[in-house]
Each structure stands twice: as structure tokens, then as C-alpha cells.
Design an enzyme around this catalytic site. Sequence first.
Site, PDB file in Angstrom:
ATOM      1  CG  ASN A  16       9.536  -2.145   6.500  1.00 50.05           C
ATOM      2  OD1 ASN A  16       8.852  -3.112   6.183  1.00 50.05           O
ATOM      3  ND2 ASN A  16       9.174  -0.909   6.223  1.00 50.05           N
ATOM      4  CD  GLN A  43       0.011  -5.474   9.514  1.00 49.09           C
ATOM      5  OE1 GLN A  43      -0.520  -4.381   9.531  1.00 49.09           O
ATOM      6  NE2 GLN A  43       1.316  -5.620   9.523  1.00 49.09           N
ATOM      7  CB  THR A  84       4.329  -4.359   8.522  1.00 49.81           C
ATOM      8  OG1 THR A  84       3.338  -3.456   9.032  1.00 49.81           O
ATOM      9  CG2 THR A  84       5.223  -4.820   9.654  1.00 49.81           C
ATOM     10  CB  SER A  85       4.188   1.043   6.759  1.00 50.17           C
ATOM     11  OG  SER A  85       2.800   0.833   6.939  1.00 50.17           O
ATOM     12  CG  PHE A  99      -2.159  -0.759   1.135  1.00 54.73           C
ATOM     13  CD1 PHE A  99      -2.546  -1.332  -0.078  1.00 54.73           C
ATOM     14  CD2 PHE A  99      -2.993  -0.926   2.237  1.00 54.73           C
ATOM     15  CE1 PHE A  99      -3.716  -2.061  -0.180  1.00 54.73           C
ATOM     16  CE2 PHE A  99      -4.171  -1.647   2.144  1.00 54.73           C
ATOM     17  CZ  PHE A  99      -4.536  -2.212   0.941  1.00 54.73           C
ATOM     18  CB  CYS A 104     -28.196 -17.174   3.559  1.00 56.13           C
ATOM     19  SG  CYS A 104     -27.046 -17.734   2.289  1.00 56.13           S
ATOM     20  CG  HIS A 151      -5.764  -6.856   8.250  1.00 54.17           C
ATOM     21  ND1 HIS A 151      -4.715  -6.051   7.893  1.00 54.17           N
ATOM     22  CD2 HIS A 151      -6.120  -6.459   9.497  1.00 54.17           C
ATOM     23  CE1 HIS A 151      -4.451  -5.194   8.884  1.00 54.17           C
ATOM     24  NE2 HIS A 151      -5.287  -5.436   9.864  1.00 54.17           N
ATOM     25  CB  ILE A 176      -6.022 -10.492   2.472  1.00 49.71           C
ATOM     26  CG1 ILE A 176      -5.612  -9.588   1.288  1.00 49.71           C
ATOM     27  CG2 ILE A 176      -6.356  -9.634   3.692  1.00 49.71           C
ATOM     28  CD1 ILE A 176      -6.739  -8.666   0.794  1.00 49.71           C
TER      29      ILE A 176
END
Length: 252
Positions: free
Chosen positions: A226, A106, A203-204, A37, A135, A124, A108
Site C-alpha cells: 500500500n 472491494q 486498501t486502507s 476514497f 420488480c 461491494h 465495483i
Amino acid sequence: MDIKEKALQLKELIDEAESFVFFGGAGVSTESGIPDFRSSEGLYNDKKEAIPPERILSHTYFKMHPKEFFAFYKSKMVYTQAKPSVTHQALAKLEQEGKCKAVITQNIDGLHQMAGSKNVLELHGSIYRNYCIKCGRPYGLETVMTGEGAKLGEGRFEGIPVCNCGGIIKPDVVLYEESLDSSVLQESVSLIANTPLLIIGGTSLNVYPAAGLLQHFKGSHLVLINKESTPFDNNADLLIKGALGQVFEQLT
Ligand code: CNA
């Protein structure tokens, strides 16, 4: 000290520790071809997007504009051809060897499981789990992408996966404004609170409550890998500013 020397330092920490927990984010999968991101090539810096991705990926937007949500989700969040990277593979091997107790992610994208990791906590959610919001019937990714197994809506509902009962099929991924699964969160807290070695990578550390998990760490060594700086760089006992692949290829 160069990255190779730092990787060897990490190897020593892993050898000395009884086990470790890995906590990762989107940077773990960039080497599998999935953009993150927040880095310069990340989705949030794609100037072609008229609406900010963080707005599209919100619960409100999903409810109000499901057609646009799914168009974005399918083209920007799902990479069915992606394969596990060196990092995913090394973590799976370290789990088999009894060193990696758990991966808390984190992401997906399901790539840790594809690499063979068994104990994966998906904070996440996952693109591979989907369910009807009316349903509750579960569906696979295929239905969301192609409608196979149910159907895709038409006209105003074009491209939206629809259950046989008429309800929209929602990916089991945590959107902005939604809460995390409390049992996954609690188990993650417990793993982090009890591990002697915590390795954080890709990860940030900008997204809460996930980033807040760090405050529970009481062990002896915190390792942070990182490409870019994070708000927690000063907390690290070993800080490796570089690509995860270059580090993890030294670890197996
Ligand atoms: P982020 O905020 O995009 O941060 C990623 C970080 O990883 C950045 O600081 C980069 O500098 C760093 N990075 C990128 N590539 C590498 C690399 N090869 N080696 C080392 N570091 C690297 O992503 P976060 O995970 O921190 O934010 C959490 C969001 C991103 C979660 O909600 C995820 O669901 C979401 N996300 C997931 C995926 C996926 O499942 N693969 C992809 C894109 C976004």
C-alpha cells in the site's frame, strides 16, 4: 531494501507457495485512472463536494435524494473508459498459471474480470449489475447511465433510471448502512482461512466488515502492499510501501 528488491522477495514467496489469494481495494484501480476514497487525491478529500461522499453513498441518501445520488454516482463512481492496470493483468496471468486462487475485491469497477480473472469475489458489488427495486428486473450499466433499455426520469426524477414497471433501478453496489452478500462474504472467509499466502493491496483497511476478513488468515505469509500506512502494517510478514504497479510489473 528498495521496492524492486521487495517485489522480488514477493516473487519468491509466490513461487514457493502452492497458491495465493489476493485481497484488494480502490488502490488497485488508481493506476487505471479511477480515484480511490481516502488518499490525498481521493474522493473524500475533494473539497468541492458540499456533502460528504460517505453520506451520499448511503442507503438513506439513496432513498431520500435519488436524483442527487445518481448525479454523484454517475459522475464520480463510474468510469466506463477505464482499462485494466498492470496489477489487474498480472493477477489474471497468475490465475491462469494456477497461482492466484482468487481475487477478493472491494472494488465495483469490474476491471479484474476485464483483465481476464475468473474467480473474483466482489464484496461491494458491481456497477455492471443493476436491478429494479420494485420488480427485481436486471439491467446493465447502459440503462443507468443513459436510460437505454428502459428510461431516465424527468422533472423531479431527472436522471434517475426507471424500470418499465415504474420502479427505480438501483446499482447492485453495497451502500453504507447496507449489508454485504452473505455468500460472497462466507466464501471470502473460507478462501482467506485456507490460503498459505495472502497478498493484500491498495486498501486502507478502514472499511468493515471487509477489513475484518484479515482476522481469519492462518497461513504462513501475509504480504501488504500500500502507498500509505494501514492499521495492519504490523501484521505483515512482508510490507511494501509503494505503488502496486511497480511491484506487479516484476511478477510476470
Ligand atoms: P480507500 O480507503 O480509498 O484506500 C485506498 C488505499 O489504496 C489508500 O490507502 C491508498 O494509499 C492506496 N493506494 C492508492 N493507489 C495505490 C497504488 N497505486 N498502489 C498502492 N496503494 C495505493 O479504498 P478501500 O478500497 O480501502 O475502501 C473500500 C471502499 C472504496 C469500497 O467500498 C470500494 O467500493 C470503494 N471504492 C472503489 C473504487 C473502485 O471500484 N475502483 C473506487 C473508489 C472507491
